[in-house]
Motif scaffolding. Sequence first.
Motif, mmCIF file in Angstrom:
data_model
loop_
_atom_site.group_PDB
_atom_site.id
_atom_site.type_symbol
_atom_site.label_atom_id
_atom_site.label_comp_id
_atom_site.label_asym_id
_atom_site.label_seq_id
_atom_site.Cartn_x
_atom_site.Cartn_y
_atom_site.Cartn_z
ATOM 1 N N ARG A 71 44.902 8.663 51.303
ATOM 2 C CA ARG A 71 44.713 7.536 52.214
ATOM 3 C C ARG A 71 44.729 8.036 53.657
ATOM 4 O O ARG A 71 45.139 9.146 53.946
ATOM 5 N N GLU A 72 44.288 7.188 54.555
ATOM 6 C CA GLU A 72 44.304 7.550 55.969
ATOM 7 C C GLU A 72 45.742 7.634 56.472
ATOM 8 O O GLU A 72 46.652 7.033 55.903
ATOM 9 N N ASP A 73 45.935 8.365 57.547
ATOM 10 C CA ASP A 73 47.273 8.531 58.123
ATOM 11 C C ASP A 73 47.903 7.193 58.486
ATOM 12 O O ASP A 73 49.105 7.000 58.349
ATOM 13 N N ARG A 109 44.443 20.907 56.506
ATOM 14 C CA ARG A 109 44.665 19.709 57.321
ATOM 15 C C ARG A 109 45.850 19.895 58.282
ATOM 16 O O ARG A 109 45.812 19.400 59.403
ATOM 17 N N TYR A 136 45.005 19.368 62.062
ATOM 18 C CA TYR A 136 45.437 18.110 62.668
ATOM 19 C C TYR A 136 46.932 18.014 62.960
ATOM 20 O O TYR A 136 47.367 17.087 63.625
#
Length: 106
Positions: free
Chosen positions: A27-29, A95, A99
């Motif tokens: 899922r997105e952050d 990642r 990020y």
Amino acid sequence: MKIKTAVALGLVSLTISGCGTLNTVLREDVAATRELRKQKTYCASIPRVYSGVAFDFCLLHAAPDPTGVLIPVVLADIAVSGALDTVVLPYTLYRQVEYGNIVVYR
């Protein structure tokens, strides 16, 4: 009847298992941070490497659950998340470098 019970237990275990990893990797952050904020965690950020396990530990490092249901589920999920986090380790390493940590509170 036994088959229905086995299928139901299987579906429940699949739903519960790897929840921390699913929340942080697939899922997105924003979704992961929203879930942690909803549980009122004290974690400011979590690393992307083994993020499912970190997510679960942040759930344990939150305001007390008055029902007492959360703790056994999270403890069971830590083991499953650890295994799933190991499988996705190359992706989460990339990642993490690209990020950085998932920020829960700024």
